[in-house]
Design an enzyme around this catalytic site. Structure first.
Site, PDB file in Angstrom:
ATOM      1  N   ASN A 122       0.855  -1.147  -0.039  1.00 11.38           N
ATOM      2  CA  ASN A 122       0.198  -0.024   0.141  1.00 11.38           C
ATOM      3  C   ASN A 122       0.834   1.306  -0.108  1.00 11.38           C
ATOM      4  O   ASN A 122       0.231   2.407   0.057  1.00 11.38           O
ATOM      5  CB  ASN A 122      -0.789   0.040   1.379  1.00 11.38           C
ATOM      6  CG  ASN A 122      -2.044  -1.020   1.086  1.00 11.38           C
ATOM      7  OD1 ASN A 122      -2.286  -1.716   0.206  1.00 11.38           O
ATOM      8  ND2 ASN A 122      -2.850  -0.969   2.263  1.00 11.38           N
ATOM      9  N   LYS A 123       2.201   1.240  -0.020  1.00  8.54           N
ATOM     10  CA  LYS A 123       2.926   2.335   0.082  1.00  8.54           C
ATOM     11  C   LYS A 123       3.253   2.970  -1.048  1.00  8.54           C
ATOM     12  O   LYS A 123       3.073   2.433  -2.127  1.00  8.54           O
ATOM     13  CB  LYS A 123       4.349   2.079   0.938  1.00  8.54           C
ATOM     14  CG  LYS A 123       3.836   1.496   2.264  1.00  8.54           C
ATOM     15  CD  LYS A 123       3.649   2.561   3.308  1.00  8.54           C
ATOM     16  CE  LYS A 123       3.007   2.109   4.467  1.00  8.54           C
ATOM     17  NZ  LYS A 123       3.615   1.371   5.464  1.00  8.54           N
ATOM     18  N   ASN A 124       3.541   4.338  -0.966  1.00  7.39           N
ATOM     19  CA  ASN A 124       3.925   4.919  -2.426  1.00  7.39           C
ATOM     20  C   ASN A 124       5.013   4.235  -3.585  1.00  7.39           C
ATOM     21  O   ASN A 124       4.640   4.382  -4.575  1.00  7.39           O
ATOM     22  CB  ASN A 124       4.322   6.357  -2.357  1.00  7.39           C
ATOM     23  CG  ASN A 124       3.194   7.325  -1.791  1.00  7.39           C
ATOM     24  OD1 ASN A 124       2.238   6.624  -1.054  1.00  7.39           O
ATOM     25  ND2 ASN A 124       3.309   8.467  -2.073  1.00  7.39           N
TER      26      ASN A 124
END
Ligand SMILES: *Cc1c(COP(=O)(O)O)cnc(C)c1O
Length: 377
Positions: free
Chosen positions: A187-189
């Site tokens: 889910n991180k950038n």
């Protein structure tokens, strides 16, 4: 995609990355190898040439930072109660004790003005968190840490791609004495599926970091090995490393896209709905998440369920962690950190990811308009 379900986030993986993963799978070398070294070199370049080592999670990177910083039993570490629970769990994991400091309602990050009063003789380090990708004021933070001789371990799990004073997060704001931990969770950038990285201070031996990462093993020149320190099992695979490398090329465009979509939320959310919007920072933040606080009387469970029936996924990041039963058993209680508790009860994350369309933002805003009056009382 306007009629299908809109998740609150979704990774963007290009065909080149899929081909690179396939090539690793065919190569016969799956675990840590040349791709891990290439990923570390690329990350190091991004972080102004500082030494970087990668891990199988951001949590591992934080835990190893504490170990390398010699934080352990009897020590205390200052951090925020408004974060993913990993930030505080690692402090307990190394045998130390967290000291929570409440957050600033304007940034939802650690209130730096309250830190000094919380420092104890046992305090060794500060772990600030850049919640939703909005960086903590680096000058203020590092000046404070320096004055009190504290090590800074920046939990930048959410702020890869963000910057401060024109300098990327990951470069040093603490005269080379600071650690910076990143997460590459899905889910991180920037993602590698699962993974993490640690930017090392000048006074820490990268070789020791590598040994703590993998069973404490040191390879000897004669082909044998030696173990003189207790290490864990935290190494990244080459499969994951090529995903991270494939993502890195797109980082500037991902960040720009998130900023543009966040701006559209600001333009479209009707102030009459009574939502509290995040700090409108379009210079530093990487807009990892777009978090709004529901009006005080709104029922969050009903809101999330109603948005779902409108085809919109909503996240909750995060309830104040000192109220989890593990932390209550250790002595924390309701009312200890009123600002974090209030935000934790009212926060919701609206969909925001690079592949989203403008029409998706509009759809979310229309749904907010219909639903909020129904769930508020
Ligand atoms: C994601 C995250 C972590 C942990 O990263 P993992 O890769 O999931 O272990 C730590 N701190 C914060 C603030 C995070 O958002």
């Amino acid at each position: 995609m306007s009629s299908s379900f809109l998740p609150f986030t979704r990774p963007a993986i290009d065909e080149e990355t899929i081909a690179a993963v396939t090539a690793v799978l065919r190569s016969g070398w799956l675990t840590s190898g040349p791709k891990v070294l290439a990923f570390e070199a690329a990350l190091s370049q991004y972080c102004g040439g500082r030494p970087v080592r990668v891990f199988n999670s951001g949590t591992a990177a934080l835990e190893i930072a504490l170990r390398l910083g010699k934080v352990g039993a009897g020590d205390t570490v200052i951090t925020t109660p408004l974060t993913w629970v990993a930030t505080a769990n690692v402090i307990l994991e190394v045998g130390a004790t967290p000291i929570f400091v409440d957050v600033d309602p304007a940034t939802r990050n650690l209130d730096l003005d309250q830190i000094e009063a919380a420092i104890q003789p046992t305090t060794r380090a500060i772990i600030p968190v850049d919640l939703a990708g909005l960086p903590v004021d680096r000058q203020h933070l590092h000046a404070l840490a320096k004055r009190h001789g504290l090590r800074v371990i920046e939990d930048a799990a959410q702020s890869f791609g963000a910057s401060w004073a024109g300098q990327p997060i990951g470069t040093s704001f603490g005269e080379g004495r600071d650690f910076v931990a990143f997460s590459f969770h899905a889910n991180k950038n920037l993602t590698s599926g699962e993974g993490g990285a640690l930017v090392l201070p000048d006074d820490v031996d990268p070789g020791l970091c590598e040994r703590l990462r993998l069973q404490g093993v040191r390879r000897l020149a004669d082909g044998g090995m030696e173990v003189d320190v207790l290490g864990g099992k935290f190494n990244l695979t080459d499969i994951a490393a090529v995903i991270g490398l494939g993502q890195l090329k797109h980082l500037p465009e991902f960040t720009e896209r998130r900023r543009a979509l966040a701006r559209r939320y600001f333009e479209w959310i009707d102030p009459g709905l009574g939502l509290e919007l995040p700090a409108a920072d379009f210079v530093n933040s990487n807009w990892h998440m777009f978090q709004v606080l529901l009006p005080a009387g709104a029922d969050r469970g009903e809101f999330i369920a109603a948005m779902k029936t409108h085809g919109v996924g909503i996240g909750v990041h995060y309830p104040a962690l000192h109220l989890f039963s593990l932390y209550r058993r250790l002595g924390w209680k309701d009312g200890d950190f009123p600002v974090a508790e209030d935000i934790g009860r009212r926060t919701v994350s609206l969909p925001l990811f690079p592949a989203m369309q403008e029409s998706d933002v509009d759809r979310v805003c229309h749904a907010l308009h219909e639903i909020l009056p129904e769930v508020s009382r």
